[in-house]
Design a protein around this motif. Structure first.
Motif, PDB file in Angstrom:
ATOM      1  N   ARG A 171       0.854  -1.187   0.000  1.00  0.00           N
ATOM      2  CA  ARG A 171       0.000   0.000   0.000  1.00  0.00           C
ATOM      3  C   ARG A 171       0.887   1.232   0.000  1.00  0.00           C
ATOM      4  NH1 ARG A 171      -3.826   1.075   4.702  1.00  0.00           N
ATOM      5  NH2 ARG A 171      -4.076   2.998   3.565  1.00  0.00           N
ATOM      6  N   SER A 172       1.678   1.375  -1.025  1.00  0.00           N
ATOM      7  CA  SER A 172       2.604   2.499  -1.037  1.00  0.00           C
ATOM      8  C   SER A 172       2.758   3.007  -2.457  1.00  0.00           C
ATOM      9  CB  SER A 172       3.962   2.059  -0.489  1.00  0.00           C
ATOM     10  OG  SER A 172       4.492   1.020  -1.286  1.00  0.00           O
ATOM     11  N   CYS A 173       3.285   4.199  -2.563  1.00  0.00           N
ATOM     12  CA  CYS A 173       3.564   4.755  -3.886  1.00  0.00           C
ATOM     13  C   CYS A 173       5.084   4.784  -4.082  1.00  0.00           C
ATOM     14  CB  CYS A 173       2.966   6.158  -4.006  1.00  0.00           C
ATOM     15  SG  CYS A 173       3.718   7.365  -2.889  1.00  0.00           S
ATOM     16  N   ASP A 174       5.510   5.255  -5.209  1.00  0.00           N
ATOM     17  CA  ASP A 174       6.938   5.289  -5.500  1.00  0.00           C
ATOM     18  C   ASP A 174       7.702   6.099  -4.468  1.00  0.00           C
ATOM     19  OD1 ASP A 174       6.649   3.722  -7.679  1.00  0.00           O
ATOM     20  OD2 ASP A 174       6.701   5.354  -9.137  1.00  0.00           O
ATOM     21  N   ARG A 175       7.029   7.090  -3.916  1.00  0.00           N
ATOM     22  CA  ARG A 175       7.717   7.968  -2.975  1.00  0.00           C
ATOM     23  C   ARG A 175       8.007   7.276  -1.644  1.00  0.00           C
ATOM     24  NH1 ARG A 175       5.583  13.866  -0.910  1.00  0.00           N
ATOM     25  NH2 ARG A 175       7.522  14.516   0.030  1.00  0.00           N
ATOM     26  N   CYS A 176       6.993   6.646  -1.089  1.00  0.00           N
ATOM     27  CA  CYS A 176       7.173   6.116   0.260  1.00  0.00           C
ATOM     28  C   CYS A 176       7.679   4.677   0.287  1.00  0.00           C
ATOM     29  CB  CYS A 176       5.883   6.248   1.070  1.00  0.00           C
ATOM     30  SG  CYS A 176       4.453   5.414   0.383  1.00  0.00           S
ATOM     31  N   ARG A 177       7.599   3.975  -0.823  1.00  0.00           N
ATOM     32  CA  ARG A 177       8.024   2.569  -0.838  1.00  0.00           C
ATOM     33  C   ARG A 177       9.484   2.430  -0.420  1.00  0.00           C
ATOM     34  NH1 ARG A 177       6.894   1.147  -6.062  1.00  0.00           N
ATOM     35  NH2 ARG A 177       4.721   1.111  -5.432  1.00  0.00           N
ATOM     36  N   ALA A 230       1.168   9.345   7.781  1.00  0.00           N
ATOM     37  CA  ALA A 230       0.698   8.912   6.467  1.00  0.00           C
ATOM     38  C   ALA A 230       1.528   9.602   5.393  1.00  0.00           C
ATOM     39  CB  ALA A 230      -0.773   9.250   6.304  1.00  0.00           C
ATOM     40  N   CYS A 231       1.694   8.924   4.286  1.00  0.00           N
ATOM     41  CA  CYS A 231       2.442   9.484   3.168  1.00  0.00           C
ATOM     42  C   CYS A 231       1.692  10.689   2.608  1.00  0.00           C
ATOM     43  CB  CYS A 231       2.593   8.406   2.090  1.00  0.00           C
ATOM     44  SG  CYS A 231       3.278   9.022   0.545  1.00  0.00           S
ATOM     45  N   PRO A 232       2.385  11.804   2.412  1.00  0.00           N
ATOM     46  CA  PRO A 232       1.720  12.990   1.868  1.00  0.00           C
ATOM     47  C   PRO A 232       1.207  12.780   0.444  1.00  0.00           C
ATOM     48  CG  PRO A 232       4.015  13.481   2.472  1.00  0.00           C
ATOM     49  CD  PRO A 232       3.803  12.016   2.685  1.00  0.00           C
ATOM     50  N   ASP A 233       1.741  11.827  -0.255  1.00  0.00           N
ATOM     51  CA  ASP A 233       1.328  11.575  -1.636  1.00  0.00           C
ATOM     52  C   ASP A 233       0.155  10.601  -1.737  1.00  0.00           C
ATOM     53  OD1 ASP A 233       3.243  13.276  -2.495  1.00  0.00           O
ATOM     54  OD2 ASP A 233       4.390  11.823  -3.645  1.00  0.00           O
ATOM     55  N   CYS A 234       0.277   9.461  -1.076  1.00  0.00           N
ATOM     56  CA  CYS A 234      -0.748   8.431  -1.274  1.00  0.00           C
ATOM     57  C   CYS A 234      -1.538   8.119  -0.007  1.00  0.00           C
ATOM     58  CB  CYS A 234      -0.109   7.144  -1.820  1.00  0.00           C
ATOM     59  SG  CYS A 234       0.958   6.312  -0.631  1.00  0.00           S
ATOM     60  N   GLY A 235      -1.125   8.661   1.135  1.00  0.00           N
ATOM     61  CA  GLY A 235      -1.888   8.454   2.353  1.00  0.00           C
ATOM     62  C   GLY A 235      -1.662   7.111   3.026  1.00  0.00           C
TER      63      GLY A 235
HETATM   64 ZN   LIG Z   1       3.101   7.116  -0.666  1.00  0.00          ZN
END
Ligand SMILES: [Zn+2]
Length: 83
Positions: free
Chosen positions: A13-19, A35-40
């Motif tokens: 459950r992550s995007c490229d940024r937080c992975r 929470a990730c600012p991009d994908c939450g």
């Molecule tokens: Zn993210």
């Protein structure tokens, strides 16, 4: 201001940024991000050893940032890919 590293709790459950982890400059008085600012997606703060620029986490993280794999020397001229 201190630089913190956050990483997704769940890689599914992550995007490229937080992975792979990302850096955030925060005041020590700021609440930690949850929470990730991009994908939450839920994230956690990666514990950094202050002043220890050669910690394993730091090297691993920097290697990932640079797009390199961290290599462990296992013998003469042989390296094991750690990540
Ligand atoms: Zn993210």
């Amino acid at each position: 201001m201190p630089l913190y590293v956050y990483e997704a709790k769940d890689a599914g459950r992550s995007c490229d940024r937080c992975r792979g982890g990302f850096e955030v400059t925060q005041s020590i008085n700021d609440a930690r991000l949850e929470a990730c600012p991009d994908c939450g997606a839920p994230i956690f703060r990666v514990i950094q050893a202050p002043g220890l620029g050669h910690s394993k986490t730091d090297l691993h993280y920097r290697a990932k940032r640079a797009g390199f794999h961290t290599l462990k020397r296992i013998g003469k001229g042989e390296y094991e890919k750690m990540y």
